[in-house]
Design a protein around this motif. Structure first.
Motif, PDB file in Angstrom:
ATOM      1  N   MET A   1     -14.935   5.756 -11.354  1.00  0.00           N
ATOM      2  CA  MET A   1     -14.045   5.434 -12.467  1.00  0.00           C
ATOM      3  C   MET A   1     -12.593   5.829 -12.186  1.00  0.00           C
ATOM      4  SD  MET A   1     -15.656   3.939 -14.959  1.00  0.00           S
ATOM      5  CE  MET A   1     -14.546   4.211 -16.328  1.00  0.00           C
ATOM      6  N   ASN A   2     -12.337   6.551 -11.086  1.00  0.00           N
ATOM      7  CA  ASN A   2     -10.957   6.946 -10.813  1.00  0.00           C
ATOM      8  C   ASN A   2     -10.129   5.808 -10.236  1.00  0.00           C
ATOM      9  OD1 ASN A   2     -12.400   7.000  -8.399  1.00  0.00           O
ATOM     10  ND2 ASN A   2     -11.016   8.523  -7.487  1.00  0.00           N
ATOM     11  N   ARG A   3     -10.733   4.613 -10.051  1.00  0.00           N
ATOM     12  CA  ARG A   3      -9.938   3.449  -9.630  1.00  0.00           C
ATOM     13  C   ARG A   3      -9.352   2.718 -10.827  1.00  0.00           C
ATOM     14  NH1 ARG A   3     -13.942   5.843  -6.459  1.00  0.00           N
ATOM     15  NH2 ARG A   3     -14.044   4.917  -4.355  1.00  0.00           N
ATOM     16  N   PHE A   4      -9.832   3.001 -12.028  1.00  0.00           N
ATOM     17  CA  PHE A   4      -9.312   2.340 -13.224  1.00  0.00           C
ATOM     18  C   PHE A   4      -7.964   2.933 -13.630  1.00  0.00           C
ATOM     19  CE2 PHE A   4     -13.675   0.940 -13.718  1.00  0.00           C
ATOM     20  CZ  PHE A   4     -13.530  -0.314 -14.302  1.00  0.00           C
ATOM     21  N   GLU A   5      -7.146   2.081 -14.242  1.00  0.00           N
ATOM     22  CA  GLU A   5      -5.832   2.486 -14.732  1.00  0.00           C
ATOM     23  C   GLU A   5      -5.706   2.096 -16.201  1.00  0.00           C
ATOM     24  OE1 GLU A   5      -2.785   1.698 -11.189  1.00  0.00           O
ATOM     25  OE2 GLU A   5      -4.030  -0.054 -11.621  1.00  0.00           O
ATOM     26  N   TYR A   6      -4.860   2.797 -16.923  1.00  0.00           N
ATOM     27  CA  TYR A   6      -4.518   2.424 -18.306  1.00  0.00           C
ATOM     28  C   TYR A   6      -3.278   1.532 -18.271  1.00  0.00           C
ATOM     29  CZ  TYR A   6      -7.836   5.738 -20.325  1.00  0.00           C
ATOM     30  OH  TYR A   6      -8.976   6.386 -20.697  1.00  0.00           O
ATOM     31  N   ILE A   7      -3.455   0.244 -18.558  1.00  0.00           N
ATOM     32  CA  ILE A   7      -2.369  -0.733 -18.469  1.00  0.00           C
ATOM     33  C   ILE A   7      -2.491  -1.696 -19.651  1.00  0.00           C
ATOM     34  CG2 ILE A   7      -1.466  -2.680 -17.108  1.00  0.00           C
ATOM     35  CD1 ILE A   7      -2.281  -1.272 -14.612  1.00  0.00           C
ATOM     36  N   PRO A   8      -1.355  -2.155 -20.222  1.00  0.00           N
ATOM     37  CA  PRO A   8      -1.435  -3.180 -21.279  1.00  0.00           C
ATOM     38  C   PRO A   8      -2.085  -4.458 -20.753  1.00  0.00           C
ATOM     39  CG  PRO A   8       0.728  -2.160 -21.256  1.00  0.00           C
ATOM     40  CD  PRO A   8       0.029  -1.666 -20.039  1.00  0.00           C
ATOM     41  N   ARG A  93     -13.306   0.575  -2.777  1.00  0.00           N
ATOM     42  CA  ARG A  93     -12.516   1.314  -1.797  1.00  0.00           C
ATOM     43  C   ARG A  93     -11.946   2.568  -2.459  1.00  0.00           C
ATOM     44  NH1 ARG A  93     -11.149  -4.078  -0.812  1.00  0.00           N
ATOM     45  NH2 ARG A  93     -11.659  -4.773   1.309  1.00  0.00           N
ATOM     46  N   PRO A  94     -11.472   3.534  -1.672  1.00  0.00           N
ATOM     47  CA  PRO A  94     -10.827   4.713  -2.267  1.00  0.00           C
ATOM     48  C   PRO A  94      -9.579   4.321  -3.047  1.00  0.00           C
ATOM     49  CG  PRO A  94     -11.413   5.130   0.024  1.00  0.00           C
ATOM     50  CD  PRO A  94     -11.628   3.665  -0.211  1.00  0.00           C
ATOM     51  N   ALA A  95      -9.249   5.129  -4.059  1.00  0.00           N
ATOM     52  CA  ALA A  95      -8.087   4.844  -4.898  1.00  0.00           C
ATOM     53  C   ALA A  95      -6.797   5.045  -4.111  1.00  0.00           C
ATOM     54  CB  ALA A  95      -8.109   5.750  -6.123  1.00  0.00           C
ATOM     55  N   ALA A  96      -5.808   4.192  -4.401  1.00  0.00           N
ATOM     56  CA  ALA A  96      -4.502   4.300  -3.746  1.00  0.00           C
ATOM     57  C   ALA A  96      -3.718   5.468  -4.324  1.00  0.00           C
ATOM     58  CB  ALA A  96      -3.731   2.995  -3.926  1.00  0.00           C
ATOM     59  N   ALA A  97      -2.774   5.966  -3.537  1.00  0.00           N
ATOM     60  CA  ALA A  97      -1.991   7.128  -3.968  1.00  0.00           C
ATOM     61  C   ALA A  97      -1.057   6.789  -5.121  1.00  0.00           C
ATOM     62  CB  ALA A  97      -1.197   7.674  -2.786  1.00  0.00           C
ATOM     63  N   ASP A  98      -0.587   5.520  -5.205  1.00  0.00           N
ATOM     64  CA  ASP A  98       0.367   5.136  -6.240  1.00  0.00           C
ATOM     65  C   ASP A  98      -0.313   4.553  -7.475  1.00  0.00           C
ATOM     66  OD1 ASP A  98      -0.573   2.904  -4.973  1.00  0.00           O
ATOM     67  OD2 ASP A  98       1.371   1.878  -4.868  1.00  0.00           O
ATOM     68  N   ASP A 105      -9.315  11.375 -12.813  1.00  0.00           N
ATOM     69  CA  ASP A 105      -8.446  11.590 -11.663  1.00  0.00           C
ATOM     70  C   ASP A 105      -9.244  11.597 -10.363  1.00  0.00           C
ATOM     71  OD1 ASP A 105      -6.195  11.774 -13.276  1.00  0.00           O
ATOM     72  OD2 ASP A 105      -6.465  13.935 -13.578  1.00  0.00           O
ATOM     73  N   ASN A 106     -10.471  12.103 -10.430  1.00  0.00           N
ATOM     74  CA  ASN A 106     -11.309  12.189  -9.236  1.00  0.00           C
ATOM     75  C   ASN A 106     -12.732  11.758  -9.582  1.00  0.00           C
ATOM     76  OD1 ASN A 106      -9.433  13.613  -7.237  1.00  0.00           O
ATOM     77  ND2 ASN A 106      -9.397  15.041  -8.977  1.00  0.00           N
TER      78      ASN A 106
END
Length: 401
Positions: A1-8, A93-98, A105-106
């Motif tokens: 779940m750490n690949r998900f982002e909060y975005i409109p 794939r692993p989450a990107a740094a940006d 978070d992890n």
């Protein structure tokens, strides 16, 4: 779940809607999360998850960039209420740094699961695979460049890749839409055919009831060319078919006369089944058997109960101390039943309710009442533990030889 982002939930330039699924639950690996009963929207670049209505309002939702998805697989899950269903497993794939902030978070899991009450529809799974294969998010669409001599514009490798990607995307989405349309058409045809068969069956049922009544009248009056042997044969056929002119309330002016006549017909109908069942049958089994035999003229539970109370032989309604109701033959003897139960317990050293039900091919309710009756007569003793209820021979009153 750490690949998900909060975005409109808004489409970017060159991003297009692909498919949508509802009532979707998210798993972090094999672990359940709080994200349940949500809407899942697939675009050419991303996947949005939000509560019902949030995506339509362009609210802040969970967002997964498709670039993180390595592959898609499926697993079959089963549920007692909703049956078998399909879950999608997205290997990441692993989450990107940006990456933008998200729900975690992890995470130690390299995959997530998409599930729901009825699973994920094949149409959505196919759309996801087609979108991942097209890889539109990797295509840059710059303006075309003119030739060295200032002639006509030349197609660059980037333009060609964009054009081919768009073509693959249109082909994939078109194939999905065509498959959905074909599936809908087949479903509508099957429903129409089912209703057509149902109308034919109802018409045939009315004819069968009419024929049964004519034959029943001939049997009663013994008129026409029907011999005694044929009478017995016809009656056995009608009883096996379950349409032997059932007693209905319309033919009686009072409830007492109706219940008395119904009780007589029930006794005639249930005498052989009761003897085959060992002399006793639960009222629930009686209700199912009687209504199956009556066909279209179904009985209500109240009418069946009142008719059983009016029985005067060769069977009667019995209520056990536990409240369970059964129909029991007048010849049924508790002492004989208890001795039979005791012999079974002695053969196995001990018996549980379900074991007796299986041995005598009776319902769990009757099996429990037989064991309790034998206990009340001093034949058995019970043992209640964490493993359940078991019955043993009563060595206190009848010591072993």
């Amino acid at each position: 779940m750490n690949r998900f982002e909060y975005i409109p939930a808004r489409l970017n330039e060159n991003e297009s809607f692909v498919s949508k699924e509802s009532q979707i639950k998210l798993y972090d690996g094999d672990q359940k999360t709080q994200f349940e009963e949500g809407e899942l929207v697939l675009t050419t670049h991303r996947m949005f998850w939000g509560r019902p209505g949030e995506i339509a309002r362009a609210a802040v939702c969970l967002c997964l960039n498709l670039k993180y998805i390595v592959s898609v697989s499926e697993e079959q899950a089963s549920n007692f209420v909703f049956g078998r269903k399909t879950r999608l497993i997205l290997h990441l794939r692993p989450a990107a740094a940006d990456k933008q902030p998200g729900p975690l978070d992890n995470s130690n899991n390299s995959f997530i699961k998409l599930s729901g009450k009825h699973g994920v529809l094949p149409e959505f799974a196919n759309a996801l695979r087609e979108t991942l294969q097209a890889r539109i998010w990797n295509v840059q669409i710059p303006s075309t460049q003119t030739g060295l001599n200032g002639g006509e514009p030349q197609e660059t490798p980037q333009d060609r890749a964009a054009r081919e990607a768009k073509l693959r995307m249109r082909t994939g989405i078109g194939g999905i839409e065509k498959a959905i349309e074909q599936k809908t058409k087949e479903t509508e045809e099957n429903i129409a055919l089912a209703f057509q068969d149902l109308r034919v069956l109802m018409a045939m049922a009315k004819d069968m009831v009419s024929i049964a009544r004519v034959i029943s009248d001939k049997i009663r009056s013994q008129k026409g060319e029907i011999s005694n042997d044929e009478t017995v044969r016809f009656k056995s056929y009608l009883l096996s078919l379950g349409i032997d002119d059932p007693v209905t309330r319309d033919g009686y002016s009072s409830d007492s006369a109706y219940y008395k006549s119904l009780a007589g017909q029930l006794c005639e109908m249930l005498l052989d089944p009761l003897e085959e069942a060992g002399g006793m049958m639960s009222l629930a089994d009686v209700y199912c058997r009687v209504n199956r035999a009556r066909g279209l003229e179904l009985l209500s539970p109240e009418d069946l109960l009142q008719a059983c109370r009016c029985m005067e032989g060769p069977m009667k309604l019995r209520t056990f101390p536990s409240g369970a109701m059964v129909l029991q033959l007048d010849s049924q003897d508790d002492e004989l039943t208890a001795n039979d139960t005791l012999s079974l317990v002695q053969e196995s050293n001990s018996l549980a309710v379900e074991e007796l039900a299986k041995a005598r091919n009776i319902s769990l309710i009757l099996a429990k009442e037989r064991l309790l009756t034998a206990e009340r007569l001093g034949k058995l003793c019970r043992d209640e533990s964490l493993e359940g209820l078991r019955f043993y021979p009563n060595f206190i009153l009848e010591p072993p030889a």
